[in-house]
Design a protein around this motif. Structure first.
Motif, PDB file in Angstrom:
ATOM      1  N   THR A  89       0.787  -1.244   0.171  1.00 14.69           N
ATOM      2  CA  THR A  89       0.079   0.092  -0.023  1.00 14.69           C
ATOM      3  C   THR A  89       1.028   1.108   0.515  1.00 14.69           C
ATOM      4  O   THR A  89       0.916   2.192  -0.674  1.00 14.69           O
ATOM      5  N   TRP A  92       2.240   3.351  -3.835  1.00 15.53           N
ATOM      6  CA  TRP A  92       1.680   4.152  -4.586  1.00 15.53           C
ATOM      7  C   TRP A  92       1.776   5.332  -3.629  1.00 15.53           C
ATOM      8  O   TRP A  92       1.309   6.478  -4.434  1.00 15.53           O
ATOM      9  N   MET A 399      -4.913  -1.379  -9.929  1.00 14.78           N
ATOM     10  CA  MET A 399      -4.165  -1.380  -8.636  1.00 14.78           C
ATOM     11  C   MET A 399      -4.683   0.035  -7.661  1.00 14.78           C
ATOM     12  O   MET A 399      -5.264  -0.607  -6.445  1.00 14.78           O
ATOM     13  N   SER A 400      -5.257   0.664  -8.727  1.00 14.76           N
ATOM     14  CA  SER A 400      -6.376   1.529  -7.681  1.00 14.76           C
ATOM     15  C   SER A 400      -7.197   1.243  -7.084  1.00 14.76           C
ATOM     16  O   SER A 400      -8.201   1.560  -6.400  1.00 14.76           O
ATOM     17  N   LEU A 403      -5.921  -2.056  -4.103  1.00 17.60           N
ATOM     18  CA  LEU A 403      -5.470  -1.256  -3.124  1.00 17.60           C
ATOM     19  C   LEU A 403      -6.539  -0.662  -1.784  1.00 17.60           C
ATOM     20  O   LEU A 403      -6.335  -1.264  -0.681  1.00 17.60           O
ATOM     21  N   TRP A 407      -5.438  -2.046   1.978  1.00 15.34           N
ATOM     22  CA  TRP A 407      -5.921  -1.660   3.290  1.00 15.34           C
ATOM     23  C   TRP A 407      -6.980  -1.890   3.753  1.00 15.34           C
ATOM     24  O   TRP A 407      -6.705  -1.450   4.915  1.00 15.34           O
TER      25      TRP A 407
END
Length: 627
Positions: A89, A92, A399-400, A403, A407
């Motif tokens: 995490t 990025w 990945m946007s 993530l 998280w």
């Protein structure tokens, strides 16, 4: 796509100018013989190194510090999971900071553009694909753009095409009336056209493709817009000039600024983009170079290059035919670059606008549509011939959304492990099986690590705020130092409050995609949906329950108090979501909160569009609510 098949509105189109639009293969390399020979600028390589290398090193340093912190007394598998999630995490976050830093450096090194020869005039088609939209908004914006272009007197020739995929008969009738009003409002020599497909085969990709196959050959370039897009004449001419001057460019993407919303959530997005977005955009343009991306709208494309090289196949599938590629724009950019055309991002072009989602629920519903398409990108990473940066765009698109589960997993593991000997998970050694063994966690080191992570999260925001003095936008244009400071603090607080809720909603979007729940393709409620308290509670039930569990864990002493801000946000998801739709303009004391330069000193194109929308609303057209 049926070539020259009759459909309502066919009489409102110019004579056919057919253009081949072949479907591309994902398993074979394709080089366009019409693409000019050129060499990528080597400056982009050091810019990429300056962005990615620090992000990698900082992430490695944080991982080492975290590992040292956790390894006292040995590490169990759950601690390894925690370490992996932290590093995944955080990379990025570090990359965003690196991009913003590069953007600041690029801006400081920016030199005034040198005068050059007048570019050759192009025939440019402005394409506005629509689907069951509010006709007064669409046609009002279109009328404003064509009026502004006529007044600008540019050398380029501009034709406007309203390409309707509307399936609702009443909305289609409203479009016909609006088109008649558009023709009456503009001079007779203004080239405006309208057509509606009976079957919306292929959705937006099919809509644009059908235009290419029937009328594309008559135009050198096409500027693709969304239903809520608006561009000034200066922006449209600047993109056209750049396309004409750069024979290597197959696509040039502008950086649309979000405007037009008066809700709390919309204002938050607008203020954030105005303050922080500039550095991130300039940094992105700085390291992508000729391997930029496409966002599906407010971009100009070389018509023949796009037709020859970017025809989309079905999604690859192990069993039978795959479905549509939903997030098509990223893939089309990759196909253009593969074929030898440059794909550029030009945030320096001002006057490009779009509307943000008005409420938190509208934002989440849009994310569900985008998530499904972006996760498809993982299946397209192996496409033959793609440039490495094009593959990264695809990976980053996936990945946007991925993530958010990461998280959420980090939050869960931290909740289980984050309170020492009172944690939910206890460790027992073979030497002393009756008592848990937990590493001695230095409060100083843990506080420093967490403060460092929070600082990195806020860094792009603070850098953007500090850099305003170096940009063309001054603090004064935000209403002065006091109003700007209040707005900055409000935006940061709201971002902290809304972020955990959006994290959970993106987790839901990912899970829906994994289990095969396809999003409903429908026009968004661009002005914000009217949601009852019961609907909002049902929508945010997972957040509310998660927040309540965190509070219960804290009360029992098993969950770290460091998670208190997240718990507050989650348990208050329902009232926060309802608050997101609050219209600040209706409250005298809140009218200037998170005001942007476009609100304080409205650009002429926004005023012109507002006036034209009023004209179209008055022409026997009640607003069409997008459901």
């Amino acid at each position: 796509m049926d070539r020259l098949t009759p459909f309502p509105g066919a009489a409102h189109m110019p004579p056919p100018a057919p253009l081949d639009h072949p479907i591309q293969s994902l398993s074979r390399v394709h080089r366009d013989p019409n693409a000019p020979a050129w060499r990528p600028n080597l400056n982009y390589w050091w810019r990429r190194a300056a962005t990615f290398l620090p992000a990698t090193l900082i992430t490695g340093a944080l991982g080492f510090a975290f590992g040292e912190w956790l390894s006292v007394g040995g590490m169990w598998w759950l601690e390894w999971v925690l370490l992996a999630l932290v590093m995944v995490t955080f990379f990025w976050i570090a990359l965003a900071v690196g991009t913003a830093t590069l953007g600041l450096a690029c801006h400081m090194m920016h030199k005034r553009a040198q005068a050059r020869a007048t570019p050759a005039p192009l025939s440019v088609a402005l394409l506005v694909p629509i689907y069951n939209e509010d006709t007064s908004e669409v046609f009002g914006n279109a009328c404003a753009m064509m009026s502004a272009l006529r007044a600008a007197g540019a050398a380029h020739c501009f034709d406007l095409f309203i390409l309707s995929d509307t399936q609702d008969a009443s909305v289609a009738m409203a479009e016909q009336r609006a088109f008649a009003t558009l023709r009456a409002a503009l001079p007779a020599d203004c080239a405006v056209w309208y057509r509606r497909r009976v079957r919306n085969t292929g959705r937006k990709v099919g809509n644009i493709g059908q235009w290419l196959e029937n009328w594309g050959a008559a135009h050198d370039a096409m500027l693709v817009l969304d239903a809520d897009s608006l561009m000034s004449a200066e922006a449209i001419v600047a993109l056209s000039d750049e396309m004409s001057a750069d024979p290597t460019a197959g696509l040039i993407q502008s950086a649309p600024l979000v405007v037009g919303s008066d809700t709390l959530f919309g204002r938050m997005q607008q203020f954030s983009a105005a303050v922080y977005g500039t550095l991130l955009s300039e940094g992105l343009a700085g390291w992508t170079g000729s391997e930029g991306n496409y966002w599906g709208h407010n971009a100009i494309l070389r018509t023949r290059a796009f037709a020859d090289c970017a025809g989309l196949p079905e999604m690859p599938s192990l069993i039978g035919q795959g479905g549509l590629i939903l997030s098509h724009d990223f893939v089309e950019a990759g196909l253009l670059r593969r074929a030898g055309w440059a794909v550029r991002f030009m945030p320096s072009v001002k006057g490009s606008y779009e509307e943000p989602p008005a409420t938190l629920i509208d934002y989440a519903l849009r994310d569900r549509r985008w998530c499904h398409g972006n996760l498809q990108h993982l299946s397209l990473l192996a496409t033959r011939g793609f440039h490495a940066v094009s593959r990264f765009h695809l990976f980053h698109g996936a990945m946007s959304y991925l993530l958010s589960p990461a998280w959420f997993g980090l939050l869960v593991v931290w909740a289980l492990l984050g309170n020492g000997h009172n944690s939910v998970i206890s460790y027992f050694s073979m030497e002393n099986p009756l008592y848990p063994v937990w590493p001695e966690m230095s409060r100083v080191s843990s506080v420093l690590i967490l403060l460092f992570m929070y600082g990195m999260l806020l860094a792009p925001k603070l850098m953007g705020a500090m850099a305003l003095g170096l940009t063309d936008v001054s603090i004064r244009s935000f209403g002065g130092a006091l109003r700007f400071t209040v707005s900055l603090v409000v935006e940061i607080v709201l971002s902290i409050l809304f972020a955990p809720i959006m994290m959970v909603q993106q987790l839901v979007a990912v899970l829906r995609s994994i289990i095969g729940m396809r999003p409903i393709w429908s026009p968004p409620a661009r002005k914000g949906g009217d949601y009852s308290p019961g609907t909002v509670l049902k929508f945010h039930l997972l957040e509310t329950v998660s927040g309540a569990l965190l509070f219960a864990g804290m009360a029992a002493g098993t969950v770290s108090l460091w998670l208190l801000p997240i718990a507050i946000s989650l348990v208050a998801a329902v009232p926060l979501s309802m608050l997101s739709g609050l219209r600040l303009g209706d409250w005298r004391g809140l009218r200037h909160v998170m005001a942007t330069p476009e609100m304080i000193d409205t650009p002429p194109i926004l005023l012109l569009a507002r006036n034209h929308r009023t004209l179209f609303r008055a022409a026997e057209m009640p607003p069409m609510a997008a459901e």
